[in-house]
Motif scaffolding. Structure first.
Motif, PDB file in Angstrom:
ATOM      1  N   LEU A 156      -4.298  -4.312  -3.901  1.00 10.09           N
ATOM      2  CA  LEU A 156      -3.663  -5.141  -2.874  1.00 10.09           C
ATOM      3  C   LEU A 156      -4.449  -6.423  -2.653  1.00 10.09           C
ATOM      4  CD1 LEU A 156      -1.689  -5.649  -0.485  1.00 10.09           C
ATOM      5  CD2 LEU A 156      -3.279  -4.328   0.944  1.00 10.09           C
ATOM      6  N   GLN A 183       3.754   1.642  -1.385  1.00  9.01           N
ATOM      7  CA  GLN A 183       4.270   1.832  -2.740  1.00  9.01           C
ATOM      8  C   GLN A 183       3.176   2.326  -3.687  1.00  9.01           C
ATOM      9  OE1 GLN A 183       7.473   1.556  -3.835  1.00  9.01           O
ATOM     10  NE2 GLN A 183       8.024   1.254  -1.687  1.00  9.01           N
ATOM     11  N   LEU A 184       1.992   1.739  -3.592  1.00 13.42           N
ATOM     12  CA  LEU A 184       0.913   2.106  -4.515  1.00 13.42           C
ATOM     13  C   LEU A 184       0.317   3.475  -4.198  1.00 13.42           C
ATOM     14  CD1 LEU A 184      -1.017  -1.295  -4.765  1.00 13.42           C
ATOM     15  CD2 LEU A 184       0.461  -0.282  -6.494  1.00 13.42           C
ATOM     16  N   HIS A 185       0.060   3.715  -2.937  1.00 14.58           N
ATOM     17  CA  HIS A 185      -0.682   4.913  -2.555  1.00 14.58           C
ATOM     18  C   HIS A 185       0.212   6.133  -2.367  1.00 14.58           C
ATOM     19  CE1 HIS A 185      -3.950   7.274  -1.033  1.00 14.58           C
ATOM     20  NE2 HIS A 185      -3.428   7.385   0.191  1.00 14.58           N
ATOM     21  N   TYR A 186       1.323   5.937  -1.660  1.00 12.88           N
ATOM     22  CA  TYR A 186       2.149   7.087  -1.303  1.00 12.88           C
ATOM     23  C   TYR A 186       3.278   7.342  -2.301  1.00 12.88           C
ATOM     24  CZ  TYR A 186      -0.328   6.641   3.106  1.00 12.88           C
ATOM     25  OH  TYR A 186      -1.311   6.553   4.060  1.00 12.88           O
ATOM     26  N   VAL A 245       0.832  -1.210   0.000  1.00 10.91           N
ATOM     27  CA  VAL A 245       0.000   0.000   0.000  1.00 10.91           C
ATOM     28  C   VAL A 245       0.862   1.253   0.000  1.00 10.91           C
ATOM     29  CG1 VAL A 245      -1.554   1.366   1.446  1.00 10.91           C
ATOM     30  CG2 VAL A 245      -2.054  -1.019   0.987  1.00 10.91           C
ATOM     31  N   SER A 247      -5.755   1.439  -4.404  1.00  9.70           N
ATOM     32  CA  SER A 247      -4.611   0.737  -3.810  1.00  9.70           C
ATOM     33  C   SER A 247      -5.064  -0.491  -3.037  1.00  9.70           C
ATOM     34  CB  SER A 247      -3.834   1.676  -2.881  1.00  9.70           C
ATOM     35  OG  SER A 247      -3.303   2.776  -3.589  1.00  9.70           O
ATOM     36  N   GLN A 260      -1.519   6.204  -6.407  1.00 11.58           N
ATOM     37  CA  GLN A 260      -2.791   5.533  -6.612  1.00 11.58           C
ATOM     38  C   GLN A 260      -3.768   5.949  -5.518  1.00 11.58           C
ATOM     39  OE1 GLN A 260      -5.112   3.917  -8.568  1.00 11.58           O
ATOM     40  NE2 GLN A 260      -3.722   2.216  -8.947  1.00 11.58           N
ATOM     41  N   SER A 261      -5.059   6.014  -5.851  1.00  9.12           N
ATOM     42  CA  SER A 261      -6.058   6.378  -4.853  1.00  9.12           C
ATOM     43  C   SER A 261      -6.116   5.314  -3.758  1.00  9.12           C
ATOM     44  CB  SER A 261      -7.435   6.516  -5.506  1.00  9.12           C
ATOM     45  OG  SER A 261      -7.878   5.262  -5.995  1.00  9.12           O
ATOM     46  N   VAL A 316      -4.442   3.304   4.392  1.00  8.19           N
ATOM     47  CA  VAL A 316      -5.018   4.249   3.430  1.00  8.19           C
ATOM     48  C   VAL A 316      -6.199   5.040   3.994  1.00  8.19           C
ATOM     49  CG1 VAL A 316      -4.297   2.854   1.469  1.00  8.19           C
ATOM     50  CG2 VAL A 316      -6.580   2.534   2.419  1.00  8.19           C
ATOM     51  N   GLY A 343      -3.455  -2.776   5.081  1.00  8.05           N
ATOM     52  CA  GLY A 343      -3.638  -1.872   3.949  1.00  8.05           C
ATOM     53  C   GLY A 343      -4.786  -0.914   4.159  1.00  8.05           C
TER      54      GLY A 343
END
Length: 236
Positions: free
Chosen positions: A71, A55-58, A53, A67, A62-63, A154, A150
């Motif tokens: 995941l 890596q994807l979000h921050y 999360v 994210s 990615q929203s 988020v 996750g």
């Protein structure tokens, strides 16, 4: 082929679970492979959920909802079944192969056979069933830990709302795939370990060789099976 024959032989002896000594071996296997490994699995699941999360979000931007949805799909389809199986392979397959190799070295297997005890029903089958059940349950705990982490990462205090939205973005086939992989992986790595332990040599130095060989063969088998699942998914 030797592992496949051993798996088929174990499947034909499931009725032996009606006997208390066989069930006792199964329960000990469940405790060693499942309960004792649970804290480590939860820690790794929490770590994986937070890392993915983050890596994807921050990092990628990615929203939060996107994210968490990604995941969930990655964790259920690949990460949870594979990482759980690899951890149990490193932790339990070597011990299983070593134990059977030591029993062979000390003549315990031959003694059981002389007493009329079916080694495959008493020693092999409960270990395969125990590993299969433990791997399936631990995979579920791994996925749950990753998704909870996750969602908290988020959404903070709104993590429950984010989790409630997940079923709409997950297909039933993804859940079945996770379940199928965990069952197949558990049976495969236990079968490989038992086959390697039973075929160990009659020297003390053959015991660690059997243990390391069981881990390597089990890991290779896991990746081959995972590739098979991917190919079957594309064909279907």
């Amino acid at each position: 082929m030797n592992s496949l024959r051993l798996l088929l032989a174990a499947a034909m002896r499931l009725s032996a679970l009606r006997r208390w000594p066989v069930r006792r071996v199964l329960m000990k296997q469940l405790y060693f492979c499942g309960i004792e490994a649970l804290p480590l699995l939860l820690f790794i699941g929490i770590s994986v959920g937070g890392i993915v999360v983050a890596q994807l979000h921050y990092q990628i931007g990615q929203s939060g909802e996107g994210s968490l949805s990604l995941l969930a799909r990655i964790t259920l389809a690949e990460l949870a079944p594979m990482l759980t199986a690899i951890l149990l392979t490193a932790r339990s397959s070597s011990a299983m192969a070593s134990e059977l190799a030591m029993m062979r070295l000390h003549g315990e297997l031959a003694a059981l056979a002389r007493m009329g005890v079916d080694v495959r029903a008493y020693l092999v089958m409960p270990r395969i069933v125990g590993m299969m059940l433990a791997n399936t349950v631990l995979t579920c705990y791994f996925a749950l830990a990753a998704l909870l982490t996750g969602a908290v990462a988020v959404a903070g205090f709104g993590w429950l709302t984010e989790l409630a939205r997940l079923p709409t973005s997950l297909s039933v086939s993804t859940l079945w795939l996770c379940l199928a992989k965990s069952v197949v992986f558990g049976a495969a790595m236990a079968t490989v370990a038992c086959a390697r332990g039973l075929s160990g040599g009659l020297s003390v130095t053959d015991v660690p060789i059997a243990a390391s060989s069981a881990v390597i063969r089990a890991v290779l088998t896991l990746f081959a099976l995972d590739l098979g699942f991917i190919l079957l998914g594309h064909i279907a």
